[in-house]
Design an enzyme around this catalytic site. Structure first.
Site, PDB file in Angstrom:
ATOM      1  N   ARG A  34      62.409  26.147  39.374  1.00  0.00           N
ATOM      2  CA  ARG A  34      61.477  27.260  39.176  1.00  0.00           C
ATOM      3  C   ARG A  34      60.190  26.703  38.575  1.00  0.00           C
ATOM      4  NH1 ARG A  34      60.764  31.324  34.463  1.00  0.00           N
ATOM      5  NH2 ARG A  34      59.167  32.631  35.380  1.00  0.00           N
TER       6      ARG A  34
ATOM      7  N   HIS B 214      52.135  32.691  35.892  1.00  0.00           N
ATOM      8  CA  HIS B 214      52.719  32.341  34.594  1.00  0.00           C
ATOM      9  C   HIS B 214      51.544  32.045  33.649  1.00  0.00           C
ATOM     10  CE1 HIS B 214      56.633  30.651  32.681  1.00  0.00           C
ATOM     11  NE2 HIS B 214      55.727  30.718  31.718  1.00  0.00           N
TER      12      HIS B 214
ATOM     13  N   GLU C 111      57.033  37.355  32.477  1.00  0.00           N
ATOM     14  CA  GLU C 111      56.892  37.984  31.165  1.00  0.00           C
ATOM     15  C   GLU C 111      55.559  38.706  30.971  1.00  0.00           C
ATOM     16  OE1 GLU C 111      57.675  35.146  28.078  1.00  0.00           O
ATOM     17  OE2 GLU C 111      59.704  34.737  28.752  1.00  0.00           O
TER      18      GLU C 111
ATOM     19  N   ASN D 112      64.354  36.360  31.060  1.00  0.00           N
ATOM     20  CA  ASN D 112      64.196  35.187  30.192  1.00  0.00           C
ATOM     21  C   ASN D 112      64.798  35.558  28.851  1.00  0.00           C
ATOM     22  OD1 ASN D 112      62.791  34.052  32.261  1.00  0.00           O
ATOM     23  ND2 ASN D 112      60.796  34.088  31.250  1.00  0.00           N
TER      24      ASN D 112
ATOM     25  N   TYR E 164      66.016  34.293  25.029  1.00  0.00           N
ATOM     26  CA  TYR E 164      66.044  33.250  23.998  1.00  0.00           C
ATOM     27  C   TYR E 164      66.861  33.655  22.775  1.00  0.00           C
ATOM     28  CZ  TYR E 164      62.921  30.571  26.837  1.00  0.00           C
ATOM     29  OH  TYR E 164      62.421  29.865  27.885  1.00  0.00           O
TER      30      TYR E 164
ATOM     31  N   GLU F   9      65.026  31.958  32.550  1.00  0.00           N
ATOM     32  CA  GLU F   9      64.780  31.007  31.468  1.00  0.00           C
ATOM     33  C   GLU F   9      65.808  31.227  30.377  1.00  0.00           C
ATOM     34  OE1 GLU F   9      60.853  31.029  29.675  1.00  0.00           O
ATOM     35  OE2 GLU F   9      59.905  31.148  31.649  1.00  0.00           O
TER      36      GLU F   9
HETATM   37  C1  FCB Z   1      58.754  31.852  27.415  1.00  0.00           C
HETATM   38  C2  FCB Z   1      57.737  31.364  28.422  1.00  0.00           C
HETATM   39  C3  FCB Z   1      57.842  29.903  28.721  1.00  0.00           C
HETATM   40  C4  FCB Z   1      58.181  29.072  27.508  1.00  0.00           C
HETATM   41  C5  FCB Z   1      59.347  29.656  26.760  1.00  0.00           C
HETATM   42  C6  FCB Z   1      59.768  28.869  25.559  1.00  0.00           C
HETATM   43  O1  FCB Z   1      58.274  32.985  26.783  1.00  0.00           O
HETATM   44  O2  FCB Z   1      57.874  32.075  29.625  1.00  0.00           O
HETATM   45  O3  FCB Z   1      56.653  29.502  29.351  1.00  0.00           O
HETATM   46  O4  FCB Z   1      57.066  28.891  26.727  1.00  0.00           O
HETATM   47  O5  FCB Z   1      59.048  30.970  26.392  1.00  0.00           O
END
Ligand code: FCB
Length: 449
Positions: free
Chosen positions: A77, A121, A166, A295, A297, A354
């Site tokens: 990607r 992006h 995002e 995405n 985290y 992500e």
């Molecule tokens: C996300 C972004 C990516 C990267 C990660 C850690 O928000 O999409 O580009 O910076 O965080």
């Protein structure tokens, strides 16, 4: 006990984005983006870092594709740099830019790796920002025109399309919090930006569908929704966690799935100007996507706060944290996937586009290894949470680890390392971290969960 395994056709990938890895900022006719400008503003990016060179993937894509082959991933990607393809954001296109992405896709395909391209992006051409940026409705039309050119030029090269990455970050971090390019601080502008980003997505989708024959590859959008948990089961905390979803989740998720905007969010800020939603906009935005990219985290925790216009605040979290200060919350991934599946009644295929973490990585003394046991643990726990969701019937089709290689982490410059490959920024040497070898075993199904 039976070994738990991902489905045989599960798509494993790694992810990166143009401004974060390409470098070659002034080559082959590339125009300026808002990140070129922002990273030059004193104090905007840590240590004054820029994406001018980064890990130079523009010249080293063959080497990177070779590493991906060694890793065994099915897909890469990456994102298309709008200013490389249409240097001023409107008018003429730059064939040398398209040639680069064709070469990149060819080199992936030669190695049996599919190309998952994100159209946007975050690197908006600077002239479009000068004309008003995303808060200006015309930017949505410019985006659709650019997207259409990409579909035409790269339709035979790209295997999966993602319109936006995002949009919350583009709108809120860029136009309200001012910590990302273009660095503005105006909530009404951020709302307008959100609407125009989504409109641009919808118009691009329309253009894609109208193309007929060339548009057989799946197309979707990537969101970074938040599905926070309440600090306690007290009804006020539960409501706080729910209201915290308006700005980051419902402002995107709801219109995309035909439910309009969360009015309650606008009502909390009576002094601000609501975005101008014209007749027909919401239908365009709710055009059918083939998948939703997520995405993920971490999962934040929210508590009631009577002083906040929407009644919430981020509450303390007990989990260990990554180098970003983000809590490690793999169960949150399970909860998010099952939440999305419920909201979409299981009708929308999902990809994790992500997931990964920044840790304090360093090379061994001989420079040949990078031991990153905490990243391995992070990935293992998140993979396992995803597998739990799949086993409960969530239609999760693939998983892209962020990131292939250490790169420019936006306002934090090169200080945060998210890669499963270590980048030596002095000499551009790439050193696979231990997590690279771990992921390789996961992909080849020699790992257990
Ligand atoms: C996300 C972004 C990516 C990267 C990660 C850690 O928000 O999409 O580009 O910076 O965080």
């Amino acid at each position: 006990m039976a070994r738990r395994q991902f489905p045989a056709d599960f798509l494993w990938g790694v992810a990166a984005a143009s401004y974060q890895v390409e470098g070659a900022a002034r080559e082959d006719g590339r125009g300026e983006s808002i990140w070129d400008t922002f990273s030059r503003k004193p104090g905007a990016v840590l240590h004054g870092h820029t994406g001018d060179v980064s890990v130079d993937q523009y010249h080293r894509y063959e080497e990177d594709a070779g590493l991906m082959k060694d890793l065994g991933v099915g897909s890469y990607r990456f994102s298309l740099a709008w200013p490389r393809l249409q240097p001023t954001g409107s008018g003429s296109f730059n064939s040398r830019g398209f040639d680069y992405y064709k070469r990149l896709c060819d080199s992936l395909h030669q190695r049996g790796i599919s190309a998952a391209a994100t159209l946007y992006h975050w690197d908006l051409p600077q002239p479009l920002e000068d004309a008003g940026g995303w808060p200006h409705r015309d930017t949505a039309c410019r985006f659709a025109e650019y997207a259409e050119a990409c579909f035409t030029e790269l339709g035979n090269h790209v295997d999966l399309w993602i319109t936006l990455n995002e949009p919350w970050c583009s709108a809120v971090l860029g136009y309200h919090e001012g910590v990302h390019a273009p660095g503005r601080r105006d909530l009404s502008a951020a709302w307008a930006a959100s609407h125009h980003l989504l409109l641009g997505h919808g118009l691009a989708l329309q253009a894609y569908r109208e193309q007929g024959g060339r548009s057989e590859q799946p197309i979707g959008i990537t969101l970074n929704i938040d599905t926070p948990r309440p600090a306690t089961q007290d009804s006020r905390d539960v409501l706080a966690a729910d209201r915290a979803m308006d700005l980051r989740t419902r402002m995107y998720f709801d219109p995309l799935f035909g439910k309009g905007y969360p009015e309650r969010h606008f009502e909390a800020y009576p002094g601000e100007t609501r975005p101008e939603v014209r007749a027909g906009d919401l239908e365009i935005i709710a055009g059918k996507i083939d998948f939703l990219g997520l995405n993920y985290y971490f999962e934040p925790v929210m508590a009631f706060d009577p002083d906040h216009p929407e009644g919430f605040r981020v509450a303390p979290d007990y989990h260990e944290t990554t180098a970003m200060g983000w809590p490690v919350t793999p169960r949150g991934l399970y909860r998010q996937l099952t939440w999305v599946a419920r909201e979409t009644r299981g009708q929308c295929p999902l990809y994790i586009t992500e997931n990964g973490c920044a840790m304090e990585d360093s090379l061994s003394d001989d420079g040949l290894r990078c031991r990153d046991p905490r990243r391995i643990q992070y990935l293992r726990d998140h993979f396992s949470a995803a597998l739990d969701a799949i086993e409960e019937g969530v239609d999760l089709r693939g998983y892209f680890v962020w990131s292939l290689i250490d790169n420019f982490e936006w306002a934090l410059g090169y200080t945060k390392r998210f890669g499963i490959i270590y980048a030596d920024y002095i000499n551009q040497r790439r050193v696979p971290k231990d997590s690279f070898y771990y992921l390789r075993e996961v992909i080849s199904q020699s790992e257990d969960f």
